[in-house]
Every structure is written in C-alpha cells, then in structure tokens.
Scaffold this motif. Structure first.
Motif, PDB file in Angstrom:
ATOM      1  N   LEU A 101      10.720 -70.393 -43.684  1.00  0.00           N
ATOM      2  CA  LEU A 101       9.306 -70.585 -43.649  1.00  0.00           C
ATOM      3  C   LEU A 101       8.556 -71.550 -42.624  1.00  0.00           C
ATOM      4  O   LEU A 101       7.691 -71.081 -42.289  1.00  0.00           O
ATOM      5  N   ALA A 102       8.518 -72.216 -42.266  1.00  0.00           N
ATOM      6  CA  ALA A 102       8.380 -73.588 -41.369  1.00  0.00           C
ATOM      7  C   ALA A 102       8.196 -72.616 -40.217  1.00  0.00           C
ATOM      8  O   ALA A 102       6.989 -72.899 -39.916  1.00  0.00           O
ATOM      9  N   GLU A 103       9.273 -72.380 -40.426  1.00  0.00           N
ATOM     10  CA  GLU A 103       9.291 -71.184 -38.338  1.00  0.00           C
ATOM     11  C   GLU A 103       8.278 -70.271 -37.944  1.00  0.00           C
ATOM     12  O   GLU A 103       8.030 -70.254 -37.046  1.00  0.00           O
ATOM     13  N   LYS A 104       8.119 -69.278 -39.697  1.00  0.00           N
ATOM     14  CA  LYS A 104       7.819 -68.176 -39.216  1.00  0.00           C
ATOM     15  C   LYS A 104       6.569 -68.665 -39.516  1.00  0.00           C
ATOM     16  O   LYS A 104       5.193 -67.970 -38.861  1.00  0.00           O
ATOM     17  N   SER A 105       5.778 -69.575 -40.215  1.00  0.00           N
ATOM     18  CA  SER A 105       4.133 -70.065 -40.626  1.00  0.00           C
ATOM     19  C   SER A 105       3.655 -70.660 -39.757  1.00  0.00           C
ATOM     20  O   SER A 105       2.618 -70.684 -39.777  1.00  0.00           O
ATOM     21  N   GLY A 106       4.202 -71.567 -39.195  1.00  0.00           N
ATOM     22  CA  GLY A 106       3.736 -73.351 -38.422  1.00  0.00           C
ATOM     23  C   GLY A 106       3.784 -74.279 -39.345  1.00  0.00           C
ATOM     24  O   GLY A 106       3.172 -75.395 -38.522  1.00  0.00           O
ATOM     25  N   VAL A 107       3.995 -73.831 -40.855  1.00  0.00           N
ATOM     26  CA  VAL A 107       4.005 -75.630 -41.291  1.00  0.00           C
ATOM     27  C   VAL A 107       5.340 -75.967 -41.102  1.00  0.00           C
ATOM     28  O   VAL A 107       6.035 -76.150 -41.539  1.00  0.00           O
ATOM     29  N   GLY A 108       5.082 -77.465 -41.287  1.00  0.00           N
ATOM     30  CA  GLY A 108       5.797 -78.008 -40.774  1.00  0.00           C
ATOM     31  C   GLY A 108       6.845 -78.382 -42.382  1.00  0.00           C
ATOM     32  O   GLY A 108       6.574 -77.985 -43.105  1.00  0.00           O
ATOM     33  N   SER A 131      -0.104 -65.896 -46.063  1.00  0.00           N
ATOM     34  CA  SER A 131      -0.611 -64.924 -44.557  1.00  0.00           C
ATOM     35  C   SER A 131       0.775 -64.291 -44.644  1.00  0.00           C
ATOM     36  O   SER A 131       1.567 -63.239 -43.647  1.00  0.00           O
ATOM     37  N   THR A 132       1.766 -65.308 -44.392  1.00  0.00           N
ATOM     38  CA  THR A 132       3.922 -65.410 -43.641  1.00  0.00           C
ATOM     39  C   THR A 132       4.440 -64.551 -44.421  1.00  0.00           C
ATOM     40  O   THR A 132       4.623 -63.520 -44.081  1.00  0.00           O
ATOM     41  N   PHE A 133       4.115 -65.131 -45.722  1.00  0.00           N
ATOM     42  CA  PHE A 133       4.541 -64.133 -46.991  1.00  0.00           C
ATOM     43  C   PHE A 133       4.263 -62.967 -47.458  1.00  0.00           C
ATOM     44  O   PHE A 133       4.966 -62.184 -47.309  1.00  0.00           O
ATOM     45  N   GLU A 134       2.819 -62.151 -46.881  1.00  0.00           N
ATOM     46  CA  GLU A 134       1.715 -61.150 -46.680  1.00  0.00           C
ATOM     47  C   GLU A 134       2.595 -59.971 -45.829  1.00  0.00           C
ATOM     48  O   GLU A 134       2.714 -58.838 -46.736  1.00  0.00           O
ATOM     49  N   GLU A 135       2.562 -60.634 -44.950  1.00  0.00           N
ATOM     50  CA  GLU A 135       3.571 -60.164 -43.708  1.00  0.00           C
ATOM     51  C   GLU A 135       4.757 -59.658 -43.960  1.00  0.00           C
ATOM     52  O   GLU A 135       4.888 -58.515 -43.063  1.00  0.00           O
ATOM     53  N   ALA A 136       6.113 -60.149 -44.135  1.00  0.00           N
ATOM     54  CA  ALA A 136       6.785 -60.219 -44.735  1.00  0.00           C
ATOM     55  C   ALA A 136       6.829 -58.611 -45.911  1.00  0.00           C
ATOM     56  O   ALA A 136       8.170 -58.162 -46.203  1.00  0.00           O
ATOM     57  N   GLY A 137       5.946 -58.971 -46.699  1.00  0.00           N
ATOM     58  CA  GLY A 137       5.970 -57.860 -47.730  1.00  0.00           C
ATOM     59  C   GLY A 137       5.520 -58.394 -49.004  1.00  0.00           C
ATOM     60  O   GLY A 137       5.532 -57.365 -49.948  1.00  0.00           O
ATOM     61  N   VAL A 138       5.098 -59.049 -49.155  1.00  0.00           N
ATOM     62  CA  VAL A 138       5.110 -59.914 -50.515  1.00  0.00           C
ATOM     63  C   VAL A 138       3.305 -59.672 -51.172  1.00  0.00           C
ATOM     64  O   VAL A 138       2.321 -60.130 -50.551  1.00  0.00           O
ATOM     65  N   MET A 188      -6.091 -68.820 -52.884  1.00  0.00           N
ATOM     66  CA  MET A 188      -4.808 -69.935 -53.835  1.00  0.00           C
ATOM     67  C   MET A 188      -3.476 -70.137 -54.191  1.00  0.00           C
ATOM     68  O   MET A 188      -3.606 -68.049 -54.389  1.00  0.00           O
ATOM     69  N   LEU A 189      -2.852 -70.244 -53.599  1.00  0.00           N
ATOM     70  CA  LEU A 189      -1.549 -70.083 -53.713  1.00  0.00           C
ATOM     71  C   LEU A 189      -0.707 -71.465 -54.524  1.00  0.00           C
ATOM     72  O   LEU A 189      -1.252 -72.302 -54.211  1.00  0.00           O
ATOM     73  N   SER A 190      -0.317 -70.602 -56.033  1.00  0.00           N
ATOM     74  CA  SER A 190       0.829 -72.217 -57.146  1.00  0.00           C
ATOM     75  C   SER A 190       2.254 -72.398 -55.697  1.00  0.00           C
ATOM     76  O   SER A 190       2.653 -71.981 -54.768  1.00  0.00           O
ATOM     77  N   VAL A 191       2.388 -73.421 -56.248  1.00  0.00           N
ATOM     78  CA  VAL A 191       4.064 -73.921 -56.013  1.00  0.00           C
ATOM     79  C   VAL A 191       4.925 -72.981 -55.936  1.00  0.00           C
ATOM     80  O   VAL A 191       5.867 -72.519 -55.683  1.00  0.00           O
ATOM     81  N   VAL A 223      -6.773 -76.116 -46.817  1.00  0.00           N
ATOM     82  CA  VAL A 223      -6.944 -74.757 -47.260  1.00  0.00           C
ATOM     83  C   VAL A 223      -6.111 -73.321 -45.504  1.00  0.00           C
ATOM     84  O   VAL A 223      -5.626 -73.071 -45.973  1.00  0.00           O
ATOM     85  N   LYS A 224      -6.592 -74.094 -45.233  1.00  0.00           N
ATOM     86  CA  LYS A 224      -5.830 -73.458 -43.401  1.00  0.00           C
ATOM     87  C   LYS A 224      -4.210 -74.165 -43.536  1.00  0.00           C
ATOM     88  O   LYS A 224      -4.145 -72.046 -43.253  1.00  0.00           O
ATOM     89  N   THR A 225      -3.690 -74.753 -44.554  1.00  0.00           N
ATOM     90  CA  THR A 225      -2.490 -74.577 -44.099  1.00  0.00           C
ATOM     91  C   THR A 225      -2.126 -73.242 -45.165  1.00  0.00           C
ATOM     92  O   THR A 225      -0.950 -73.305 -44.842  1.00  0.00           O
ATOM     93  N   LEU A 226      -2.721 -73.132 -47.059  1.00  0.00           N
ATOM     94  CA  LEU A 226      -2.068 -72.949 -47.470  1.00  0.00           C
ATOM     95  C   LEU A 226      -2.194 -71.272 -46.923  1.00  0.00           C
ATOM     96  O   LEU A 226      -1.346 -70.875 -47.089  1.00  0.00           O
ATOM     97  N   GLN A 227      -3.156 -70.738 -46.224  1.00  0.00           N
ATOM     98  CA  GLN A 227      -4.374 -69.300 -45.573  1.00  0.00           C
ATOM     99  C   GLN A 227      -2.762 -69.283 -44.754  1.00  0.00           C
ATOM    100  O   GLN A 227      -2.335 -67.960 -44.732  1.00  0.00           O
ATOM    101  N   ALA A 228      -2.081 -70.250 -43.723  1.00  0.00           N
ATOM    102  CA  ALA A 228      -0.976 -69.406 -42.927  1.00  0.00           C
ATOM    103  C   ALA A 228       0.742 -69.336 -43.846  1.00  0.00           C
ATOM    104  O   ALA A 228       1.019 -68.234 -42.786  1.00  0.00           O
ATOM    105  N   ILE A 229       0.125 -70.009 -45.074  1.00  0.00           N
ATOM    106  CA  ILE A 229       1.455 -69.615 -45.572  1.00  0.00           C
ATOM    107  C   ILE A 229       1.845 -68.316 -46.139  1.00  0.00           C
ATOM    108  O   ILE A 229       2.420 -67.370 -46.484  1.00  0.00           O
TER     109      ILE A 229
END
Length: 78
Positions: A21-28, A54-61, A1-4, A46-52
């Motif tokens: 972020l949109a480009e890297k995650s595939g979320v509009g 995962s994208t951040f985690e791959e970048a080191g967050v 789960m992520l918060s704003v 949930v799938k959209t939040l997971q994509a966001i």
C-alpha cells in the motif's frame, strides 16, 4: 473519510501488505502502520487519506457505510 477498519479490510481483501500500500499510494509505511494501530478515523491529513482511498478504489475497492458506525468494503473484480 476512511476508518482504520476499512483500511485494514481493504488491504486484506486485496492481499496487500502495508509495504504494498505504501508503494502504490505514496504514503510512508511508518505512517500507515501508525494509522492502523489506532481505531476510528485516523488522525491524518485529508490529502493523505484521499491518496489511500484513491489507491484502493483504483484497485476495485468500494467503501460502504459510515466509517464510524458501520464501516465496510467490497471488492469489484475486474
């Protein structure tokens, strides 16, 4: 789960725009802007939040704390 707050903070710590972020995650970009205008946990698939997340985690967050009580982020430099 992520918060704003965590989404905004993660973007800021990486120096990413919403378009980045949109480009890297595939979320509009419109979807991301809608989430960031809210507060708390975005009303999202949930799938959209997971994509966001995962994208951040791959970048080191790393996401810290409880998203509703004490949300936080940390950047691990590679």
């Amino acid at each position: 789960m992520l918060s704003v707050c965590q989404i905004k903070s993660a973007r800021a710590i990486l120096g990413w725009s919403a378009a980045d972020l949109a480009e890297k995650s595939g979320v509009g970009a419109t979807t991301l802007r809608r989430y960031e205008m809210g507060c708390g946990i975005p009303n999202a698939n949930v799938k959209t939040l997971q994509a966001i997340k995962s994208t951040f985690e791959e970048a080191g967050v790393e996401f810290l704390g409880d998203p509703l009580v004490n949300p936080g982020v940390m950047l691990h430099l590679k």
